[in-house]
Design an enzyme around this catalytic site. Structure first.
Site, PDB file in Angstrom:
ATOM      1  N   ASP A   1     -46.152   6.103  19.658  1.00 17.02           N
ATOM      2  CA  ASP A   1     -44.974   6.923  19.362  1.00 17.02           C
ATOM      3  C   ASP A   1     -45.300   8.106  18.461  1.00 17.02           C
ATOM      4  O   ASP A   1     -44.695   9.175  18.583  1.00 17.02           O
ATOM      5  CB  ASP A   1     -43.901   6.037  18.719  1.00 17.02           C
ATOM      6  CG  ASP A   1     -42.571   6.766  18.555  1.00 17.02           C
ATOM      7  OD1 ASP A   1     -42.289   7.699  19.339  1.00 17.02           O
ATOM      8  OD2 ASP A   1     -41.807   6.408  17.638  1.00 17.02           O
TER       9      ASP A   1
ATOM     10  N   HIS B   1     -37.597  15.021  21.798  1.00 20.95           N
ATOM     11  CA  HIS B   1     -37.243  13.700  22.309  1.00 20.95           C
ATOM     12  C   HIS B   1     -36.677  13.811  23.720  1.00 20.95           C
ATOM     13  O   HIS B   1     -35.467  13.718  23.936  1.00 20.95           O
ATOM     14  CB  HIS B   1     -36.256  13.011  21.370  1.00 20.95           C
ATOM     15  CG  HIS B   1     -36.878  12.543  20.096  1.00 20.95           C
ATOM     16  ND1 HIS B   1     -36.739  13.229  18.906  1.00 20.95           N
ATOM     17  CD2 HIS B   1     -37.672  11.471  19.821  1.00 20.95           C
ATOM     18  CE1 HIS B   1     -37.406  12.588  17.952  1.00 20.95           C
ATOM     19  NE2 HIS B   1     -37.986  11.531  18.479  1.00 20.95           N
TER      20      HIS B   1
END
Length: 456
Positions: A336, A186
């Site tokens: 995503d 991330h």
């Protein structure tokens, strides 16, 4: 007296010889090669002493090129001070105080050797095989800024919304800075990858013929900020450690709410849309929030059921802003978690990175006796097991419905990659000692994943 005179002459001679010497010990020399030798020596000393290397722009050759561009550097400056001067633009980048300062960006440093290749890659930014890892290297770690700025220009958003290009770049730099590079997964590169995927989906015929500049603007901003300031741990970890974010957002979509609020903070701080009416800015913030909140994997079934219901009834009308917004939410959800839909070379890298982040959380939980979260125990889990379950229970259902909505070559390519990558992981899984119990393990863990994990 004679001996004293001889010693004095000898000292004068030694001093004169020393002042004429070149190389690593000559701090009076104006020779740039000698300064470079000293710089390299200092780098070697730092590495031996165990200093942590800087994340970006720390390669000696890059520093040397900056040195050559500084024609006004005095020859008497020490090697240590030279290194500090050459690194200052990196210190500025890490400081919020200097965010508005005009400094030479790392892209300028790499113009001659790399920027041409980066521009060449951007010409193919709509290609599904776009290698974001290579692009990040070519832009010296500035993939998110470079790619998003290019997409704003490509879609005509700068002209349409009368955006100040300086404010836009500052906004994008702030976004990139607020991702944590120490996160294996991330980080800003993931955000850039999601933004590139979102661009590909916006180009699909059904969307391209119906989306407005407003839709494109919101989609790109939401994609770039959807994991902003991600701590590298998941929601259950924040809840069981009584983290203030869990309290603030009442244990509901904790990370997604934080990403959204962080994005709003940067939007306001940058003043990028200060020329728009207040009502428009408020609507923008709310719609960006709705897009980012849709990426909460624990709400996957909720969004998927609604989307499937519309597809079954055939009542999706893209001239309706609400329906169009739902499709954009689904597009961002696809972007995503699209890593398994990339080719094996890219997908495998992402799989390794996200698993490393899972296991790092598990290590922390073990250390503090918190109870290891599902899929986070490096002693019992494997990349293959996690990925097969992830593809089976999350990726395939989502992208199957997306292909129903947009039955294009891209959709079939993505589903094809999922099938091939899943087969590759199964092949690796069979080579593992615990593969007999793998099916039951990844089914259970994937159900738990939908409820709470995926570090979403």
């Amino acid at each position: 007296m004679g001996i004293t005179l001889i010693w004095c002459l000898a000292l004068v001679l030694i001093k004169w010889i020393t002042s004429k010497r070149r190389g690593a010990i000559s701090y009076d020399s104006s020779d740039q090669t000698a300064l470079y030798i000293r710089m390299l020596g200092d780098v070697r000393v730092r590495s031996r002493a165990g200093f942590e290397t800087e994340r970006r722009g720390s390669h000696p050759y890059i520093d040397f090129r900056i040195f050559h561009s500084q024609s006004d550097i005095e020859a008497s400056v020490s090697a240590r001070n030279i290194r500090r001067l050459l690194s200052f633009q990196r210190y500025l980048r890490s400081s919020r105080v200097f965010r508005g300062a005009t400094v030479c960006s790392s892209l300028d440093i790499l113009d001659e050797d790399y920027n041409g290749q980066a521009k060449c890659m951007l010409e193919k930014v709509g290609n599904w095989n776009f290698d974001i890892f290579l692009f990040d290297r070519l832009t010296n770690g500035n993939s998110l800024v470079s790619l998003t700025f290019h997409l704003f220009s490509l879609h005509g958003l700068i002209e349409y919304f009368h955006l100040d290009m300086v404010k836009l770049r500052r906004f994008l730099v702030m976004i990139q800075e607020d991702y944590h590079s120490q996160n294996p997964y991330h980080n800003a590169v993931h955000a850039a990858d999601v933004t590139q995927a979102m661009h590909c989906y916006l180009k699909e015929p059904k969307l391209a013929s119906s989306v407005t500049p407003w839709d494109i603007l919101l989609s790109l901003i939401a994609a770039a900020t959807h994991d902003l300031d991600h701590p590298g741990v998941n929601q259950p970890f924040l809840i069981k450690t009584n983290h203030y974010l869990a309290t603030l957002y009442k244990n509901s979509s904790v990370l997604e709410n934080h990403h959204w609020r962080s994005a709003v903070g940067l939007l306001r701080e940058s003043g990028l849309f200060s020329h728009l009416p207040l009502e428009s800015r408020q609507e923008m913030e709310a719609q960006i929030g709705a897009l980012i909140l849709a990426t909460d994997i624990s709400r996957q079934n909720e969004y998927l059921s609604l989307f499937r219901s519309h597809l079954d009834k055939g009542d999706l009308h893209l001239d309706d802003g609400r329906h169009r917004h739902l499709v954009l939410q689904m597009a961002l959800k696809c972007a995503d978690i699209c890593n398994p839909c990339r080719n094996w070379e890219l997908s495998k890298q992402w799989s390794e990175k996200v698993t490393e982040e899972f296991f790092h959380q598990g290590d922390i939980e073990k250390k503090y006796h918190l109870g290891v979260s599902p899929l986070c125990d490096r002693q019992t889990e494997s990349i293959a097991n996690i990925q097969i379950g992830f593809m089976t229970y999350l990726v395939e259902p989502l992208f199957t419905e997306w292909a129903r909505f947009s039955d294009t070559r891209l959709s079939q390519t993505m589903l094809g990659h999922v099938g091939l990558n899943k087969a590759s992981w199964k092949g690796l899984q069979r080579q593992q000692p615990s593969s007999e119990d793998a099916n039951a393990a990844f089914e259970l863990n994937s159900q738990l994943l939908t409820q709470e994990n995926r570090l979403s």
